[in-house]
Scaffold this motif. Structure first.
Motif, short mmCIF file in Angstrom:
data_model
loop_
_atom_site.label_atom_id
_atom_site.label_comp_id
_atom_site.label_asym_id
_atom_site.label_seq_id
_atom_site.Cartn_x
_atom_site.Cartn_y
_atom_site.Cartn_z
N ILE A 209 0.83 -1.20 0.00
CA ILE A 209 0.00 0.00 0.00
C ILE A 209 0.86 1.25 0.00
O ILE A 209 0.59 2.22 -0.73
CB ILE A 209 -0.94 -0.02 1.21
N ALA A 210 1.91 1.27 0.79
CA ALA A 210 2.77 2.46 0.88
C ALA A 210 3.41 2.77 -0.47
O ALA A 210 3.50 3.92 -0.90
CB ALA A 210 3.84 2.27 1.95
N GLY A 211 3.85 1.71 -1.15
CA GLY A 211 4.46 1.92 -2.46
C GLY A 211 3.46 2.46 -3.47
O GLY A 211 3.77 3.33 -4.28
N LEU A 212 2.23 1.91 -3.40
CA LEU A 212 1.20 2.40 -4.31
C LEU A 212 0.86 3.86 -4.04
O LEU A 212 0.61 4.66 -4.96
CB LEU A 212 -0.06 1.53 -4.17
N GLN A 213 0.82 4.24 -2.76
CA GLN A 213 0.52 5.62 -2.41
C GLN A 213 1.61 6.57 -2.92
O GLN A 213 1.31 7.67 -3.41
CB GLN A 213 0.36 5.75 -0.89
N ARG A 214 2.89 6.13 -2.78
CA ARG A 214 3.97 6.97 -3.27
C ARG A 214 3.89 7.14 -4.79
O ARG A 214 4.08 8.23 -5.34
CB ARG A 214 5.33 6.36 -2.88
N LEU B 189 1.18 6.92 -6.63
CA LEU B 189 0.02 7.76 -6.93
C LEU B 189 0.36 9.24 -6.72
O LEU B 189 -0.02 10.10 -7.52
CB LEU B 189 -1.16 7.34 -6.05
N ALA B 190 1.10 9.53 -5.65
CA ALA B 190 1.49 10.92 -5.37
C ALA B 190 2.39 11.47 -6.48
O ALA B 190 2.27 12.63 -6.90
CB ALA B 190 2.19 11.02 -4.02
N GLN B 191 3.29 10.58 -6.95
CA GLN B 191 4.16 10.99 -8.05
C GLN B 191 3.36 11.30 -9.31
O GLN B 191 3.60 12.28 -10.01
CB GLN B 191 5.20 9.91 -8.33
N HIS B 192 2.39 10.42 -9.60
CA HIS B 192 1.55 10.63 -10.78
C HIS B 192 0.73 11.90 -10.66
O HIS B 192 0.57 12.67 -11.62
CB HIS B 192 0.64 9.42 -10.99
N GLU B 193 0.19 12.17 -9.47
CA GLU B 193 -0.61 13.37 -9.26
C GLU B 193 0.25 14.62 -9.42
O GLU B 193 -0.19 15.64 -10.00
CB GLU B 193 -1.25 13.34 -7.87
N ALA B 194 1.47 14.57 -8.93
CA ALA B 194 2.38 15.72 -9.07
C ALA B 194 2.71 15.97 -10.54
O ALA B 194 2.77 17.12 -10.99
CB ALA B 194 3.66 15.49 -8.26
N GLU B 195 2.91 14.87 -11.27
CA GLU B 195 3.22 15.01 -12.70
C GLU B 195 2.02 15.57 -13.46
O GLU B 195 2.16 16.44 -14.34
CB GLU B 195 3.61 13.65 -13.26
N ILE B 196 0.81 15.08 -13.08
CA ILE B 196 -0.40 15.60 -13.73
C ILE B 196 -0.57 17.09 -13.44
O ILE B 196 -0.92 17.89 -14.32
CB ILE B 196 -1.64 14.81 -13.26
N ALA B 197 -0.31 17.49 -12.19
CA ALA B 197 -0.44 18.91 -11.82
C ALA B 197 0.57 19.77 -12.59
O ALA B 197 0.25 20.87 -13.05
CB ALA B 197 -0.24 19.08 -10.32
N ARG B 198 1.80 19.23 -12.72
CA ARG B 198 2.82 19.98 -13.45
C ARG B 198 2.42 20.15 -14.92
O ARG B 198 2.52 21.25 -15.49
CB ARG B 198 4.17 19.25 -13.36
N GLN B 199 1.95 19.05 -15.53
CA GLN B 199 1.54 19.13 -16.92
C GLN B 199 0.32 20.04 -17.10
O GLN B 199 0.22 20.78 -18.09
CB GLN B 199 1.23 17.73 -17.45
N SER B 200 -0.61 20.02 -16.15
CA SER B 200 -1.78 20.90 -16.23
C SER B 200 -1.36 22.37 -16.16
O SER B 200 -1.89 23.22 -16.89
CB SER B 200 -2.75 20.59 -15.09
N ALA B 201 -0.40 22.66 -15.29
CA ALA B 201 0.09 24.03 -15.18
C ALA B 201 0.74 24.48 -16.48
O ALA B 201 0.56 25.63 -16.93
CB ALA B 201 1.06 24.16 -14.01
N GLU B 202 1.54 23.54 -17.07
CA GLU B 202 2.18 23.88 -18.34
C GLU B 202 1.14 24.13 -19.44
O GLU B 202 1.27 25.07 -20.23
CB GLU B 202 3.13 22.75 -18.76
N LEU B 203 0.11 23.28 -19.47
CA LEU B 203 -0.93 23.45 -20.48
C LEU B 203 -1.69 24.76 -20.29
O LEU B 203 -2.03 25.46 -21.24
CB LEU B 203 -1.90 22.27 -20.43
N GLN B 204 -1.96 25.09 -19.02
CA GLN B 204 -2.67 26.34 -18.75
C GLN B 204 -1.83 27.54 -19.17
O GLN B 204 -2.35 28.49 -19.78
CB GLN B 204 -3.01 26.44 -17.26
N ALA B 205 -0.52 27.48 -18.85
CA ALA B 205 0.36 28.58 -19.25
C ALA B 205 0.44 28.68 -20.77
O ALA B 205 0.44 29.78 -21.34
CB ALA B 205 1.75 28.36 -18.66
N ARG B 206 0.48 27.51 -21.44
CA ARG B 206 0.54 27.52 -22.89
C ARG B 206 -0.76 28.06 -23.50
O ARG B 206 -0.74 28.82 -24.46
CB ARG B 206 0.80 26.09 -23.40
N ASP B 207 -1.90 27.69 -22.90
CA ASP B 207 -3.18 28.20 -23.39
C ASP B 207 -3.26 29.72 -23.24
O ASP B 207 -3.77 30.42 -24.13
CB ASP B 207 -4.34 27.54 -22.62
N LEU B 208 -2.76 30.22 -22.11
CA LEU B 208 -2.76 31.67 -21.91
C LEU B 208 -1.89 32.37 -22.93
O LEU B 208 -2.24 33.43 -23.47
CB LEU B 208 -2.28 32.01 -20.49
#
Length: 515
Positions: free
Chosen positions: A16-21, A23-42
């Motif tokens: 479970i701990a490994g899966l949580q880590r 998942l957190a990595q994936h969420e951070a990557e998704i957030a980073r990519q979303s920020a990049e996309l938002q900046a690019r859209d602007l």
């Protein structure tokens, strides 16, 4: 037995701990990519908006590179000559050849002559005796009748009395330019061609040459400068008429001015202050007063408006704020400026919000169209009943849309601007003499925008001041439905001998235009 928590490529952890880590990595990557996309859209949004703005405001036609260079050199020389015209007075006929001054060319023989004889009469005004002919003085002026040149031959017979030997001769009429040869019609034609028809002096010179009349560009530049100086009191009279209004419109536009000694240009400004009461059935005549300034500092509008007290329709220029704080001038914002921002965004992005904003603003303009030309009290009543609720709804709707947008987006910026300016537009709801926008002043800038495409820059600050005088006279004549060519011809024929205390008699709305 416990399973390992580390993973290799293509494997996932089983604890479970490994899966949580992971998942957190994936969420951070998704957030980073979303920020990049938002900046690019602007960025894309901003670039599209800039591109739409440039396409909308681009003007001028392509030309051969060599022709463009030649025209720029011609225009540069023209403006330099205009700037120095007042320092180089026209040389009298009797100037010695030794000074190597330009010689005056004779007027072409092929031009039709019109002879005007100024006859002193047949009898002596002193003793009543019969006059005998002694001789005559003859001078010629080059005149322009729309579509053709002509020479006016002024003959002044010189007579003496047989009884008392007194000499009688009608005095020579005062010319607009002392010792000059241009008639008032020709001077008016040159000024109107340059400032109303946007025809630079070097092109006028070429046109006249085709008609067999040699008029150097430097000569035309001198005429323009001297005519503007002669007409300055009349432009000031128009300015006093404008500043006496209860509400006026103001705007400014950049003009390039040659910087002395550098061969480069600097940016000056032409300001317009316009009075037009036709929208509310006012009795006063419309007029436009132009002023030149070497920059856009706030001191210039403060100086221009030092004698004005009332309502000022203007954009959001910060230089007016000091006048508003003093209470001498009260602000009325411009709905057209608010609309323009939504229009640019709608063209660039097809935004539904911007489209609805435009539709709401169109309802306000429909109300204005229905009361144009009505008395102030009816305009105020209709606005209170129909326009005020629409503005309230528009502000509330814009506030709601702002919460759903990125604060950095162009649309959010347009909404914030609109909310600020709508609050400053509200005075028009309570005063029927006020307008919903500043389009009257912007229309007053069209001639300047068209003209600067042709003359590119002004030769000096004094050239800018001469242009302001010319625009004041010509645009005011046009606002009153008066032919500027005919009116200026009449004014230039009279103003040199006209009393400055009666200068208002020469205003365009007092001119009786011939049928």
């Amino acid at each position: 037995m416990f399973l390992p928590t580390t993973t290799t490529a293509g494997h996932t952890p089983q604890d479970i701990a490994g899966l949580q880590r992971l998942l957190a990595q994936h969420e951070a990557e998704i957030a980073r990519q979303s920020a990049e996309l938002q900046a690019r859209d602007l960025l894309i949004e901003q670039l599209k908006l800039q591109l739409a703005h440039l396409r909308r405001h681009r003007f001028g036609s392509k030309s051969e590179a060599l022709d463009k260079i030649i025209n720029q050199l011609e225009l540069a020389l023209e403006e330099v000559e205009s700037a120095t015209a007042r320092r180089c007075p026209e040389t009298p006929d009797t100037e010695p050849e030794a000074k190597q001054q330009p010689t005056r060319k004779p007027l072409p023989d092929h031009l039709p002559r019109e002879t005007v004889v100024l006859d002193p009469g047949a009898t002596c005004k002193q003793c009543g005796g019969v006059l005998r002919h002694l001789g005559e003085d003859v001078s010629e002026t080059l005149e322009y009748v729309p579509g053709r040149f002509k020479v006016t031959r002024m003959v002044r017979p010189k007579l003496s009395c047989r009884c008392c030997e007194a000499i009688h001769q009608v005095p020579a009429p005062t010319m607009p330019i002392e010792r000059g040869r241009p008639g008032p019609g020709l001077l008016a034609h040159v000024m109107v061609s340059k400032y109303a028809d946007h025809l630079p002096l070097y092109r006028q010179s070429q046109i006249y040459e085709r008609e067999g009349v040699s008029l150097d560009r430097s000569t035309l530049a001198d005429w323009v400068a001297r005519s503007a100086a002669l007409l300055a009191p009349l432009a000031d009279a128009i300015g006093r008429h404008v500043m006496a209004g209860a509400a006026i419109h103001a705007d400014d536009t950049p003009v390039n001015v040659l910087a002395p000694g550098t061969g480069k240009t600097k940016t000056g400004r032409l300001w317009v202050y316009l009075r037009d009461e036709r929208d509310w059935a006012g009795d006063n005549h419309p007029a436009a007063f132009y002023k030149f300034a070497p920059d856009r500092k706030g001191r210039w509008p403060r100086e221009h408006l030092k004698d004005f007290t009332g309502w000022l329709h203007a954009d959001g220029y910060a230089g007016f704020e000091d006048l508003y704080r003093r209470g001498q001038v009260k602000e009325v914002a411009c709905l057209a400026h608010i609309r323009r921002k939504y229009f640019d965004i709608h063209v660039a992005q097809g935004s539904g919000i911007s489209k609805e904003a435009l539709e709401r603003i169109a309802e306000l303009y429909a109300i204005e169209a229905s009361i144009r030309g009505d008395p102030p009290e009816r305009r105020r009543s209709v606005r209170q009943k129909h326009a005020a609720p629409l503005i309230d709804d528009l502000e509330a709707w814009l506030q709601a849309q702002l919460t759903q947008l990125s604060g950095k987006s162009a649309l959010a910026g347009a909404i914030r601007y609109g909310l600020t300016r709508l609050n400053r537009l509200r005075p028009h709801l309570n005063d029927g003499r006020l307008s919903i926008d500043n389009n009257a002043a912007e229309r007053g800038m069209r001639s300047i925008a068209l003209g600067r495409k042709n003359y590119l820059f002004m030769g000096s600050d004094s050239g800018g001041r001469s242009a302001a005088i010319a625009y004041t006279l010509i645009e005011t004549a046009k606002l009153n439905g008066v032919d500027p060519q005919a009116w200026l011809t009449d004014v230039l024929a009279r103003i040199a001998d006209h009393k400055i205390s009666r200068i208002d008699e020469l205003l365009p709305w007092r001119y009786c235009q011939p049928e």
